[in-house]
Design a protein around this motif. Sequence first.
Motif, PDB file in Angstrom:
ATOM      1  N   SER A 164       0.841  -1.193   0.000  1.00 63.01           N
ATOM      2  CA  SER A 164       0.000   0.000   0.000  1.00 63.01           C
ATOM      3  C   SER A 164       0.879   1.248   0.000  1.00 63.01           C
ATOM      4  O   SER A 164       2.090   1.168   0.238  1.00 63.01           O
ATOM      5  CB  SER A 164      -0.873   0.022   1.263  1.00 63.01           C
TER       6      SER A 164
ATOM      7  N   LEU B 142      -3.233  -4.693  -7.314  1.00 62.19           N
ATOM      8  CA  LEU B 142      -3.279  -3.233  -7.351  1.00 62.19           C
ATOM      9  C   LEU B 142      -3.731  -2.737  -8.721  1.00 62.19           C
ATOM     10  O   LEU B 142      -4.416  -1.726  -8.822  1.00 62.19           O
ATOM     11  CB  LEU B 142      -1.892  -2.659  -7.049  1.00 62.19           C
TER      12      LEU B 142
ATOM     13  N   THR C 221      -3.027   1.985 -10.235  1.00 61.69           N
ATOM     14  CA  THR C 221      -2.730   2.187  -8.815  1.00 61.69           C
ATOM     15  C   THR C 221      -1.247   1.989  -8.549  1.00 61.69           C
ATOM     16  O   THR C 221      -0.616   2.790  -7.844  1.00 61.69           O
ATOM     17  CB  THR C 221      -3.569   1.236  -7.938  1.00 61.69           C
TER      18      THR C 221
END
Length: 175
Positions: free
Chosen positions: A96, A128, A132
């Motif tokens: 993340s 992802l 992203t």
Amino acid sequence: MSDPQRLPDICAAASTLPKGSALIYRHFGADDRRMIADSLRQIAFSRDLQFLIGKDARLAKDCGADGVHLPEADIAHAALIRARFQDWLITGAAHSGAALAKAASFDLDAAILSPVFASQSPSAGRPLGIDTFAGLAKSAPLPVFALGGIHAGNAKRLIGSGTSGFAGVSGIANG
């Protein structure tokens, strides 16, 4: 990256890596980890590869590795490792944007962000996706390598994504 289930012969795979690659040995507590690490160190030396040990600084020191790769949950240990081994490469897993920021705050040399694509890894979360991944990689304050579901058929999709390179397990074994 090694994985005893998906890449059972890491020594054979290491022998095929291109010059300048990095090899991360994740031993997962295997009884023969020292023997394998010593073999991998010799392969890495002979092929001009960077050699990192997953999570285990003691084994990395004992076998003469170039550094360690830390799971996301252990990134905070990087400061202690860096204090003891200032010349080591220290990388960490991230899944993340928050994990990438944490990796940078603990002075990691690079992060491996995953999974980009759907992966066969039993621990892989939701992919992802390129957009992203690219947004995170381009805004990260440290080099970011892509991992997760990468193979010869989709690696070109990472061009322009901000990745510093890519990592793989099954993609190495399967081409």
